[in-house]
Design a protein around this motif. Structure first.
Motif, short mmCIF file in Angstrom:
data_model
loop_
_atom_site.label_atom_id
_atom_site.label_comp_id
_atom_site.label_asym_id
_atom_site.label_seq_id
_atom_site.Cartn_x
_atom_site.Cartn_y
_atom_site.Cartn_z
N TYR A 134 0.82 -1.20 0.00
CA TYR A 134 0.00 0.00 0.00
C TYR A 134 0.85 1.26 0.00
O TYR A 134 0.58 2.22 -0.71
N TRP A 135 1.89 1.29 0.83
CA TRP A 135 2.66 2.51 1.04
C TRP A 135 3.73 2.75 -0.01
O TRP A 135 4.20 3.87 -0.18
N HIS A 136 4.16 1.72 -0.67
CA HIS A 136 5.26 1.84 -1.62
C HIS A 136 4.77 1.63 -3.05
O HIS A 136 3.91 0.79 -3.28
N PRO A 137 5.33 2.38 -3.99
CA PRO A 137 6.34 3.42 -3.83
C PRO A 137 5.78 4.61 -3.05
O PRO A 137 4.63 5.00 -3.27
N SER A 138 6.60 5.20 -2.20
CA SER A 138 6.13 6.32 -1.40
C SER A 138 6.64 7.64 -1.96
O SER A 138 7.54 7.67 -2.80
N TRP A 139 6.06 8.71 -1.45
CA TRP A 139 6.47 10.05 -1.87
C TRP A 139 7.92 10.36 -1.49
O TRP A 139 8.55 11.21 -2.10
N ILE A 140 8.43 9.70 -0.47
CA ILE A 140 9.74 10.07 0.07
C ILE A 140 10.76 8.94 -0.08
O ILE A 140 11.77 8.92 0.63
N ASP A 141 10.53 8.02 -1.00
CA ASP A 141 11.50 6.96 -1.24
C ASP A 141 12.85 7.58 -1.62
O ASP A 141 12.90 8.54 -2.39
N PRO A 142 13.96 7.06 -1.11
CA PRO A 142 15.27 7.63 -1.45
C PRO A 142 15.59 7.61 -2.94
O PRO A 142 16.35 8.45 -3.43
N ASP A 143 15.01 6.68 -3.67
CA ASP A 143 15.26 6.57 -5.11
C ASP A 143 14.30 7.48 -5.87
O ASP A 143 13.09 7.24 -5.89
N PRO A 144 14.81 8.53 -6.51
CA PRO A 144 13.91 9.48 -7.20
C PRO A 144 13.14 8.84 -8.35
O PRO A 144 12.01 9.25 -8.64
N HIS A 145 13.72 7.83 -8.99
CA HIS A 145 13.02 7.16 -10.09
C HIS A 145 11.85 6.34 -9.56
O HIS A 145 10.81 6.23 -10.21
N TYR A 146 12.03 5.81 -8.38
CA TYR A 146 11.00 4.98 -7.79
C TYR A 146 9.83 5.82 -7.28
O TYR A 146 8.66 5.51 -7.51
N ARG A 147 10.16 6.93 -6.60
CA ARG A 147 9.06 7.77 -6.10
C ARG A 147 8.33 8.49 -7.23
O ARG A 147 7.20 8.94 -7.07
N ALA A 148 8.98 8.57 -8.40
CA ALA A 148 8.29 9.14 -9.56
C ALA A 148 7.07 8.31 -9.94
O ALA A 148 6.10 8.85 -10.50
N ILE A 149 7.09 7.02 -9.62
CA ILE A 149 5.92 6.18 -9.90
C ILE A 149 4.73 6.68 -9.09
O ILE A 149 3.60 6.74 -9.60
N ARG A 150 4.97 7.03 -7.82
CA ARG A 150 3.90 7.59 -6.98
C ARG A 150 3.41 8.92 -7.55
O ARG A 150 2.20 9.17 -7.62
N ARG A 151 4.33 9.77 -7.95
CA ARG A 151 3.95 11.10 -8.46
C ARG A 151 3.10 10.97 -9.72
O ARG A 151 2.04 11.61 -9.83
N GLU A 152 3.57 10.16 -10.67
CA GLU A 152 2.83 10.05 -11.93
C GLU A 152 1.49 9.34 -11.73
O GLU A 152 0.51 9.67 -12.40
N HIS A 153 1.45 8.39 -10.82
CA HIS A 153 0.18 7.74 -10.49
C HIS A 153 -0.82 8.76 -9.96
O HIS A 153 -2.01 8.74 -10.31
N THR A 154 -0.35 9.66 -9.11
CA THR A 154 -1.24 10.67 -8.52
C THR A 154 -1.78 11.61 -9.59
O THR A 154 -2.96 11.98 -9.58
N LYS A 155 -0.93 11.99 -10.53
CA LYS A 155 -1.40 12.83 -11.63
C LYS A 155 -2.50 12.11 -12.41
O LYS A 155 -3.54 12.71 -12.74
N ARG A 156 -2.28 10.83 -12.71
CA ARG A 156 -3.28 10.08 -13.45
C ARG A 156 -4.57 9.91 -12.66
O ARG A 156 -5.67 9.94 -13.22
N ALA A 157 -4.43 9.73 -11.35
CA ALA A 157 -5.62 9.60 -10.51
C ALA A 157 -6.44 10.89 -10.49
O ALA A 157 -7.67 10.85 -10.48
#
Length: 280
Positions: free
Chosen positions: A81-104
């Motif tokens: 549920y929590w991952h990928p998170s907004w604050i994951d150390p890997d910027p490429h990984y947290r980008a998945i959360r960001r782009e998902h939120t835009k699509r949502a």
């Protein structure tokens, strides 16, 4: 105030079947899960969106919220549920959360939802300070707020135990930094109870920020495990009365994802418990 039920308890059923069942049990609204198997935005074909909207119309069910918190589709082995998170150390990984939120946000606008909800920053990584995490969360969220502004679609942050923003004072500190009229609070009464903030004591204080409520019960241990309302220690009568005193007339969405083996039973028991309290 109106009762809705979150589709995240129905992960073993299609979104159309979920809509039918929730409506037949007697709810006025449904929270749509922006995740598999219901409405994962990155893989949602136009015909699937059309089918979802047709089912809502057929069963006369409104959308209370789009839940963009859970991300089972990514199948992260750390926690689904929590991952990928907004604050994951890997910027490429947290980008998945960001782009998902835009699509949502775009999905919510397309299907006529009033807002979306997201996680409050995710869990701190080893060695990560809170100040570093707040900075990352801010930078990742800002592009989403641009999309939210273009769509006039509110984006609600939901404080959660063990994540960056657990408590209401932490929420207030962070949203002051964001300074956006489109950011609001998803007040989850169970989460508040878990961190020692009894919901009936905080409803009035957070009323100017609260756009939507999540309802579930929690045991006296305050362990973060969603229970059917009436089975735990939360004072629902006092909480509902406190909400009534604020003149809130929006959605109270029951969220019982641990009951996916018997979602109808959980949804029915919850509405039978809550409706008399709302009718007082």
């Amino acid at each position: 105030m109106k009762l809705a039920f979150s589709s995240n308890a129905y992960l073993q059923h299609s979104v159309e079947e979920t809509i039918r069942r929730v409506a037949e049990i007697g709810y006025e609204g449904i929270e749509i899960l922006a995740d598999v198997p219901h409405a994962w935005p990155a893989g949602l074909l136009p015909e699937r969106v059309e089918s979802l909207c047709k089912a809502l119309d057929e069963h006369k069910l409104a959308i209370s919220n789009v839940n963009a918190f859970m991300m089972n589709a990514v199948a992260d082995p750390r926690q689904p549920y929590w991952h990928p998170s907004w604050i994951d150390p890997d910027p490429h990984y947290r980008a998945i959360r960001r782009e998902h939120t835009k699509r949502a946000l775009m999905l919510a606008a397309e299907i006529g939802a009033p807002h979306i909800t997201t996680e409050p920053g995710g869990p701190l990584a080893d060695g990560q300070t809170r100040e570093e995490a707040y900075g990352i969360f801010y930078e990742e969220l800002m592009p989403c707020l641009e999309v939210a502004s273009d769509l006039a679609m509110p984006l609600l942050i939901e404080p959660e135990p063990e994540l960056l923003i657990e408590r209401f004072d932490e929420y207030l500190e962070f949203v002051e930094r964001l300074d956006s009229p489109l950011v609001g609070l998803n007040f989850d009464i169970g989460h508040a109870y878990c961190v020692g903030e009894d919901p009936q004591d905080w409803v009035a204080r957070m009323a100017s920020h609260t756009v939507h409520y999540h309802f579930e019960d929690i045991a006296t241990t305050r362990k973060h495990q969603h229970l059917i309302p009436g089975r735990g220690a939360i004072d629902f009568a006092a909480t509902i009365e406190a909400i009534r005193q604020t003149d809130y007339d929006g959605w109270l969405t029951v969220e019982l994802y641990p009951y996916m083996d018997e979602p109808d039973v959980a949804a029915r028991e919850a509405i039978e418990y809550l409706k008399p309290l709302l009718a007082r």
